[in-house]
Design a protein around this motif. Structure first.
Motif, PDB file in Angstrom:
ATOM      1  N   PRO A  37     -92.674 -48.126  -8.954  1.00  0.00           N
ATOM      2  CA  PRO A  37     -92.390 -47.484  -7.664  1.00  0.00           C
ATOM      3  C   PRO A  37     -92.287 -48.502  -6.539  1.00  0.00           C
ATOM      4  CG  PRO A  37     -94.637 -47.024  -8.389  1.00  0.00           C
ATOM      5  CD  PRO A  37     -93.939 -47.689  -9.533  1.00  0.00           C
ATOM      6  N   ASN A  38     -91.457 -48.201  -5.595  1.00  0.00           N
ATOM      7  CA  ASN A  38     -91.237 -49.072  -4.438  1.00  0.00           C
ATOM      8  C   ASN A  38     -92.408 -48.964  -3.458  1.00  0.00           C
ATOM      9  OD1 ASN A  38     -90.423 -49.631  -1.674  1.00  0.00           O
ATOM     10  ND2 ASN A  38     -88.460 -50.119  -2.586  1.00  0.00           N
ATOM     11  N   ASN A  39     -93.078 -50.091  -3.289  1.00  0.00           N
ATOM     12  CA  ASN A  39     -94.259 -50.104  -2.418  1.00  0.00           C
ATOM     13  C   ASN A  39     -93.968 -49.660  -0.995  1.00  0.00           C
ATOM     14  OD1 ASN A  39     -96.022 -51.043  -4.350  1.00  0.00           O
ATOM     15  ND2 ASN A  39     -95.561 -53.190  -3.914  1.00  0.00           N
ATOM     16  N   ILE A  40     -92.830 -50.063  -0.506  1.00  0.00           N
ATOM     17  CA  ILE A  40     -92.507 -49.758   0.884  1.00  0.00           C
ATOM     18  C   ILE A  40     -92.384 -48.252   1.077  1.00  0.00           C
ATOM     19  CG2 ILE A  40     -90.785 -50.053   2.675  1.00  0.00           C
ATOM     20  CD1 ILE A  40     -92.214 -52.575   2.178  1.00  0.00           C
ATOM     21  N   ALA A  41     -91.697 -47.614   0.159  1.00  0.00           N
ATOM     22  CA  ALA A  41     -91.527 -46.163   0.262  1.00  0.00           C
ATOM     23  C   ALA A  41     -92.889 -45.480   0.224  1.00  0.00           C
ATOM     24  CB  ALA A  41     -90.652 -45.659  -0.879  1.00  0.00           C
ATOM     25  N   SER A  80     -95.732 -46.796   1.039  1.00  0.00           N
ATOM     26  CA  SER A  80     -96.431 -47.104   2.288  1.00  0.00           C
ATOM     27  C   SER A  80     -95.984 -46.161   3.395  1.00  0.00           C
ATOM     28  CB  SER A  80     -96.142 -48.539   2.722  1.00  0.00           C
ATOM     29  OG  SER A  80     -96.702 -49.452   1.825  1.00  0.00           O
ATOM     30  N   LEU A  81     -94.695 -45.960   3.473  1.00  0.00           N
ATOM     31  CA  LEU A  81     -94.168 -45.108   4.530  1.00  0.00           C
ATOM     32  C   LEU A  81     -94.714 -43.689   4.366  1.00  0.00           C
ATOM     33  CD1 LEU A  81     -92.337 -44.748   6.923  1.00  0.00           C
ATOM     34  CD2 LEU A  81     -90.449 -44.271   5.372  1.00  0.00           C
ATOM     35  N   THR A 111    -100.586 -49.408   3.684  1.00  0.00           N
ATOM     36  CA  THR A 111     -99.782 -50.496   3.128  1.00  0.00           C
ATOM     37  C   THR A 111    -100.483 -51.258   2.026  1.00  0.00           C
ATOM     38  OG1 THR A 111    -100.664 -52.056   4.725  1.00  0.00           O
ATOM     39  CG2 THR A 111     -98.688 -50.857   5.352  1.00  0.00           C
TER      40      THR A 111
END
Lengths: 340, 340
Positions: free
Chosen positions: A51-55, A57-58, A63
């Motif tokens: 999974p994309n960490n940034i997504a 986090s958002l 974070t």
DNA sequence: CTATTTTACGAAAACGGTTTCGTGTTAATA
DNA sequence: TATTAACACGAAACCGTTTTCGTAAAATAG
């Protein structure tokens, strides 16, 4: 040949299910049938889906990053603190973003601003000397008011509501000075920095207290106050030329080992003629010739504790505002620059 | 009293315009009327609006974070490299996430995996000793195949397609050895580590070459190979006890200053009886007694160059796969552990 | 055999931005 | 006066997830 990361959507399209199903299947949700779960999980494994960490986090406004802002990283003490933070944080699945203020107020502010807009879940910091001189803590206050937890270590201030970790600098200096006096030293000098640096102030107090408790007057000419922690060889040389002393307490290991050298250059024998103690149990202290007796600050411990305090705050839902200050005990490490 | 960050949506609601209008107004878009822009900008300033980094990262798939994975941070050399990276990266608006592999292959892999899922735009790394011993670079290859740029420095491998930055270790060792020979030293010893460490290997080669070029045979009993860069006081002590030498080249400053101490303990005068040269121009070298002649590796420079190379790659749209290796020249810094 | 409950999944909103495209209003032009 | 262009803005898609809620079909109960 750039095979870009695969996303939930990709898996969904390929398997002809919805994105939500894929998401749930990967989380082993009860909602999804055994069949579908296996299919999805197998596919994900095959294509090495992560999974994309940034997504993430958002989505959950976390974070898993910790911002560390320190004056510099070349002083061994800060070095070990960073190591301690790293260690604890990584074990908890957090990353550590290190920013150097280089003792500059402006850089400290800029660094914090860069990170405070979503990049991190909390700060661990030690104040720059400029900040302590200016006594301007608005950047810290703003951050805490936004609900971003902060842990201050070593160079702290009481004007900010946050957790704090320090060693008992006064006690450290006191113990060290006492040690020097017990050896029969009469003219114990102090090489420190200006009082605005919180740690320098405490250490000076400890030194003073030890002298007074022993019935020895504090003599200003035995105290050298450098403007910052930065090395000033000339100043120390001059100090040696103009001062009659038989022991020195230094607020860091660099001043101390340099003092050893100057002492030896001037024909003193260390520790026979002059004893020297520094702060920070670093490489220099260990490998100097002669090796240096120091007040160990337990930087790694300090880092771990700071990280634990911060992560506890970050992960604590209830936003009760209870702040604690942890005070570590310094340890005197005896080596060859004192008579033991 | 937790005034959470204000968002575009908040501003839009308050000013009764759309989110898009606010976004454009803040970017000073031509599309928006002067009136509206002023209104929005004033409001944003008043409430200290700052865009959320995470949201922006998600949108344009750029985090402005650089991942740095190094074996440790206590060796002065890595320390300076991090400083160089920090400096350049910060100036370019990037943050630096530091992860320590602690010379462990597994930690290196875990750290990279943690960061490779969107948290960073690229990696700057120096391989752990375990990785170099195993010769397993799959974690690096995976990352580069995903299109994440990597810059390797100091401890590198040719098996990964990426930019690289090193100093000419062989030349450094060659120059240092030559210097020792020129002083009339006949029995120049070498304290190094196992050959799997790329830098140790190159340095050993430089040492060997210098001896051979001077017509001196390489004698194995003059070479101490420690398993890692970690300090092993016993081994060095033993080496001294069993070896007749009049000069030593060490692959780091710690081995070197410790050698100075042992030499002095054994009654040698440094540099009169024995000359010692180390690698890394750090605190130890500067403040040791006597101070240490070293091969300076220009870590800060190396960090800056690495950061520049990485950021150039990150910001370069055209994904042409041209990789370069930058080789820096080492410098011999003469101090008191050699006769100059 | 109907009524109800599970089961298994999808649609859609949300996180906080950016950006493309469409459109109503006004002003300029024919 | 009719046509068109310029202007100013909004709707909606998108980035990659998670999660709530709605629902068709299947299973169970009555």
């Amino acid at each position: 040949m750039l095979k870009s990361k695969i996303t939930l959507k990709d898996i969904a399209r390929e398997l002809e299910v919805s994105v939500s199903t894929v998401s749930k299947a990967l989380k082993n949700s009860e909602e999804i049938s055994r069949d579908t779960k296996e299919k999805v999980q197998a596919f994900a494994r095959l294509y090495n889906y992560k999974p994309n960490n940034i997504a993430i986090s958002l989505k959950n406004k976390r974070t898993k990053n910790i911002g560390v802002v320190i004056p510099d990283i070349v002083h061994y003490f800060f070095n070990t603190v960073v190591r301690g933070i790293e260690k604890y944080a990584n074990a908890k699945g957090y990353n550590v973003i290190v920013c150097l203020s280089e003792e500059s107020f402006d850089k400290e502010v800029i660094n914090m601003e860069m990170l405070a807009n979503g990049s991190i879940d909390g700060f661990i910091m030690s104040l720059s000397s400029e900040t302590q001189a200016k006594k301007d803590y608005n950047h810290l206050k703003e951050v805490t008011q936004q609900g971003i937890p902060v842990v201050l270590f070593d160079r702290i201030t009481n004007e900010v509501d946050c957790d704090k970790v320090v060693i008992d600098d006064q006690l450290g200096a006191y113990t060290a000075t006492q040690k020097l006096l017990q050896q029969g030293r009469k003219r114990v000098a102090l090489i420190t920095t200006d009082d605005y640096l919180s740690v320098a102030k405490s250490r000076t107090e400890g030194y003073t207290k030890a002298l007074l408790d022993a019935g020895i007057p504090v003599r200003d000419e035995l105290i050298l106050k450098l403007p910052t922690m930065e090395m000033d060889e000339e100043a120390i040389r001059d100090f040696f030329n103009n001062t009659d002393m038989d022991a020195i307490l230094c607020v860091n290991e660099i001043f101390a080992v340099f003092s050893i050298r100057i002492a030896m250059e001037k024909g003193f024998k260390v520790p026979e003629d002059i004893s020297i103690i520094g702060f920070t149990d670093g490489m220099l202290a260990k490998y100097a010739n002669p090796s240096l007796t120091v007040v160990a600050q337990h930087g790694e411990r300090m880092g771990e504790i700071s990280a634990k305090m911060l992560i506890d705050k970050v992960e604590d839902e209830s936003d009760e505002e209870i702040f604690q200050t942890k005070i570590l005990e310094p340890t005197l490490v005896l080596r060859d620059s004192t008579i033991n």
